[in-house]
Scaffold this motif. Sequence first.
Motif, PDB file in Angstrom:
ATOM      1  N   HIS A 270       0.836  -1.212   0.000  1.00 44.14           N
ATOM      2  CA  HIS A 270       0.000   0.000   0.000  1.00 44.14           C
ATOM      3  C   HIS A 270       0.863   1.251   0.000  1.00 44.14           C
ATOM      4  N   PHE A 271       1.918   1.236   0.796  1.00 44.33           N
ATOM      5  CA  PHE A 271       2.778   2.418   0.860  1.00 44.33           C
ATOM      6  C   PHE A 271       3.555   2.617  -0.443  1.00 44.33           C
ATOM      7  N   LEU A 272       4.146   1.538  -0.950  1.00 46.60           N
ATOM      8  CA  LEU A 272       5.008   1.671  -2.118  1.00 46.60           C
ATOM      9  C   LEU A 272       4.212   1.876  -3.406  1.00 46.60           C
ATOM     10  N   ILE A 273       3.105   1.131  -3.577  1.00 45.86           N
ATOM     11  CA  ILE A 273       2.396   1.121  -4.856  1.00 45.86           C
ATOM     12  C   ILE A 273       1.230   2.107  -4.858  1.00 45.86           C
ATOM     13  N   VAL A 274       0.351   1.986  -3.849  1.00 43.44           N
ATOM     14  CA  VAL A 274      -0.831   2.847  -3.830  1.00 43.44           C
ATOM     15  C   VAL A 274      -0.449   4.291  -3.543  1.00 43.44           C
ATOM     16  N   GLN A 275       0.351   4.473  -2.491  1.00 44.63           N
ATOM     17  CA  GLN A 275       0.768   5.833  -2.128  1.00 44.63           C
ATOM     18  C   GLN A 275       1.993   6.311  -2.906  1.00 44.63           C
TER      19      GLN A 275
END
Length: 286
Positions: free
Chosen positions: A204-209
Amino acid sequence: MATTKKLTQDSLNGYQYLIGMGACVTCNGFWLLARALFREKHAVLKRHIVFAIAIAALVVWRQGYLFIDSQLHMTSSGFVEWLNIAAYELTLLLSSSALMLAFWEGCRGFSQSQGQEKAQRVLFLSAYFICVAGTKLVENRFADNREVQEWAVTSAAILIILTAQVLLYWRFSSQRTITSVRCVESNESTQTEDDIALQQQVEHFLIVQKGFLKEGLKVADLAQQFNEPEYKISRVIRQNLQARNFSQLVNELRVEHAKALLQDPAKQHWPVRWTGKWFRVGWAIY
């Protein structure tokens, strides 16, 4: 035990044969050891143990007979004497067979072996050849000197014992190393609910955000953000996200993002410049 018997024969007289009984596991025991060293499956079965015990029983019989004879100076009957000679000849036959079988274990599969196993076989066969050839050479050269012949056999026994100890240490130390590596790999491959939850956080942190766009991003930054040890972050990246390491994962995400930017018609007017190691798309460096 064979060496002790030799060293104490002058002081113990007939009692040396009691010590000789303890030397009943020599060539037969070494044959079992050779099977255990160089066979992965069915190394030592019941029939092999029975064969080794039979040789040991014959040695004990022979030494026991010599001890009784030395103490009682008995006059043996024809049958007992014949039985003793038969036991002696049978011991020689079976012991020689065990020696040949042990040598065969070292030769068996030699051409297919490699690395450490081949080196172990070379050590085994070299020591074996030195002992057998050396004792036979001494036996022929000093045919009339029983003392020298016995010392040659004793020296060969010592060399075999030392070789066996080296092989045992070598084999089991390498097995412990392999086992340790496998345990580590097994522990690493075991996924828990915490690992899966941490994987979702990292994704979530690397890809979504799009956290991969953060300049100078390190594993320590993720560990601090998620309040987890760095090794857990690295393990999730290796196992769950199938990346060699954190840097590889971030670089792959950046490259894919740059490719998407380059293919976007709305951003065709953005400048692209290659610097030799990095390239710049608009304001971002990849």
